[in-house]
Design a protein around this motif. Structure first.
Motif, PDB file in Angstrom:
ATOM      1  N   UNK A   1      -6.828  44.574   5.920  1.00 36.93           N
ATOM      2  CA  UNK A   1      -6.772  46.003   6.244  1.00 36.93           C
ATOM      3  C   UNK A   1      -6.786  46.236   7.753  1.00 36.93           C
ATOM      4  N   UNK A   2      -7.713  45.645   8.531  1.00 41.11           N
ATOM      5  CA  UNK A   2      -7.702  45.903   9.976  1.00 41.11           C
ATOM      6  C   UNK A   2      -6.399  45.479  10.651  1.00 41.11           C
ATOM      7  N   UNK A   3      -5.835  44.344  10.242  1.00 41.32           N
ATOM      8  CA  UNK A   3      -4.574  43.883  10.839  1.00 41.32           C
ATOM      9  C   UNK A   3      -3.427  44.816  10.470  1.00 41.32           C
ATOM     10  N   UNK A   4      -3.395  45.268   9.223  1.00 43.05           N
ATOM     11  CA  UNK A   4      -2.342  46.195   8.791  1.00 43.05           C
ATOM     12  C   UNK A   4      -2.446  47.515   9.558  1.00 43.05           C
ATOM     13  N   UNK A   5      -3.660  48.024   9.720  1.00 40.12           N
ATOM     14  CA  UNK A   5      -3.861  49.271  10.472  1.00 40.12           C
ATOM     15  C   UNK A   5      -3.386  49.114  11.910  1.00 40.12           C
TER      16      UNK A   5
ATOM     17  N   UNK B   1      -7.912  50.610  -0.607  1.00 38.22           N
ATOM     18  CA  UNK B   1      -8.038  50.633   0.855  1.00 38.22           C
ATOM     19  C   UNK B   1      -6.951  49.807   1.543  1.00 38.22           C
ATOM     20  N   UNK B   2      -6.420  48.794   0.882  1.00 35.73           N
ATOM     21  CA  UNK B   2      -5.297  48.053   1.448  1.00 35.73           C
ATOM     22  C   UNK B   2      -4.002  48.836   1.252  1.00 35.73           C
ATOM     23  N   UNK B   3      -3.817  49.402   0.076  1.00 38.33           N
ATOM     24  CA  UNK B   3      -2.610  50.173  -0.211  1.00 38.33           C
ATOM     25  C   UNK B   3      -2.446  51.335   0.776  1.00 38.33           C
ATOM     26  N   UNK B   4      -3.560  51.914   1.174  1.00 36.04           N
ATOM     27  CA  UNK B   4      -3.555  53.043   2.106  1.00 36.04           C
ATOM     28  C   UNK B   4      -2.990  52.674   3.478  1.00 36.04           C
ATOM     29  N   UNK B   5      -3.052  51.397   3.840  1.00 32.38           N
ATOM     30  CA  UNK B   5      -2.679  50.991   5.193  1.00 32.38           C
ATOM     31  C   UNK B   5      -1.423  50.115   5.257  1.00 32.38           C
ATOM     32  N   UNK B   6      -0.552  50.260   4.272  1.00 34.49           N
ATOM     33  CA  UNK B   6       0.720  49.541   4.307  1.00 34.49           C
ATOM     34  C   UNK B   6       1.863  50.549   4.208  1.00 34.49           C
ATOM     35  N   UNK B   7       3.045  50.115   4.619  1.00 37.98           N
ATOM     36  CA  UNK B   7       4.219  50.990   4.553  1.00 37.98           C
ATOM     37  C   UNK B   7       5.030  50.766   3.287  1.00 37.98           C
ATOM     38  N   UNK B   8       4.830  49.642   2.655  1.00 33.28           N
ATOM     39  CA  UNK B   8       5.582  49.362   1.442  1.00 33.28           C
ATOM     40  C   UNK B   8       4.954  48.238   0.652  1.00 33.28           C
ATOM     41  N   UNK B   9       5.168  48.306  -0.637  1.00 31.22           N
ATOM     42  CA  UNK B   9       4.659  47.286  -1.556  1.00 31.22           C
ATOM     43  C   UNK B   9       5.863  46.739  -2.291  1.00 31.22           C
ATOM     44  N   UNK B  10       6.057  45.438  -2.188  1.00 34.71           N
ATOM     45  CA  UNK B  10       7.275  44.864  -2.725  1.00 34.71           C
ATOM     46  C   UNK B  10       7.006  43.449  -3.215  1.00 34.71           C
ATOM     47  N   UNK B  11       7.639  43.105  -4.310  1.00 30.65           N
ATOM     48  CA  UNK B  11       7.573  41.735  -4.792  1.00 30.65           C
ATOM     49  C   UNK B  11       8.975  41.169  -4.702  1.00 30.65           C
ATOM     50  N   UNK B  12       9.100  40.062  -3.999  1.00 27.84           N
ATOM     51  CA  UNK B  12      10.408  39.500  -3.698  1.00 27.84           C
ATOM     52  C   UNK B  12      10.876  38.468  -4.717  1.00 27.84           C
ATOM     53  N   UNK B  13      10.037  38.108  -5.655  1.00 27.11           N
ATOM     54  CA  UNK B  13      10.429  37.113  -6.658  1.00 27.11           C
ATOM     55  C   UNK B  13       9.909  37.557  -8.019  1.00 27.11           C
ATOM     56  N   UNK B  14      10.594  37.161  -9.088  1.00 22.74           N
ATOM     57  CA  UNK B  14      10.106  37.531 -10.423  1.00 22.74           C
ATOM     58  C   UNK B  14       8.792  36.817 -10.728  1.00 22.74           C
TER      59      UNK B  14
END
Length: 125
Positions: A79-83, A104-117
């Motif tokens: 979280x601190x690094x993402x902020x 609290x992590x979701x709040x400090x990211x710009x996107x949530x993505x899974x790149x592989x199945x």
């Protein structure tokens, strides 16, 4: 792309009784005297990786060396690094590898993505 390796916390390593063995002991179908190596798992923790990655994120952000960071982790220790990265104008995308992340992590990211199945949900043919 960077891979950060920590060190194993040998002093904290321990063997843990597998859950299926615990159930068998509780049901009386396995005796303590019958325990074998297959009934245990080795529990070893890696130390120092989060700090190394956090320093990398801060360095990249402060030096304006990247526009986007994709972190493959679901650990809320970031979280601190993402902020910090977002405050510096970096697009911060997270791939938690199919694991739920804390709000609290979701709040400090710009996107949530899974790149592989997800290999656990892939249908067998």
């Amino acid at each position: 792309m960077a891979l950060r390796l920590g060190s194993l916390a040998d002093a904290q390593a321990c063997y843990t009784l597998r859950p299926d063995a615990v159930k068998k002991i509780c049901h009386g179908t396995l005796q303590l005297t019958d325990l074998e190596e297959k009934h245990f798992t080795l529990d070893v923790k890696q130390k120092g990786v989060d700090m190394k990655i956090g320093i990398d994120i801060a360095s990249l952000a402060y030096k304006k060396q990247v526009d986007k960071i994709v972190l493959i982790s679901g650990d809320s220790d970031f979280v601190p690094a993402a902020k910090l990265a977002r405050r510096e104008g970096i697009d911060f995308v997270l791939d938690p590898m199919w694991v739920d992340i804390k709000p609290e992590l979701f709040e400090h990211i710009d996107g949530l993505r899974t790149f592989a199945p997800n290999p656990l949900k892939t249908k067998k043919r």
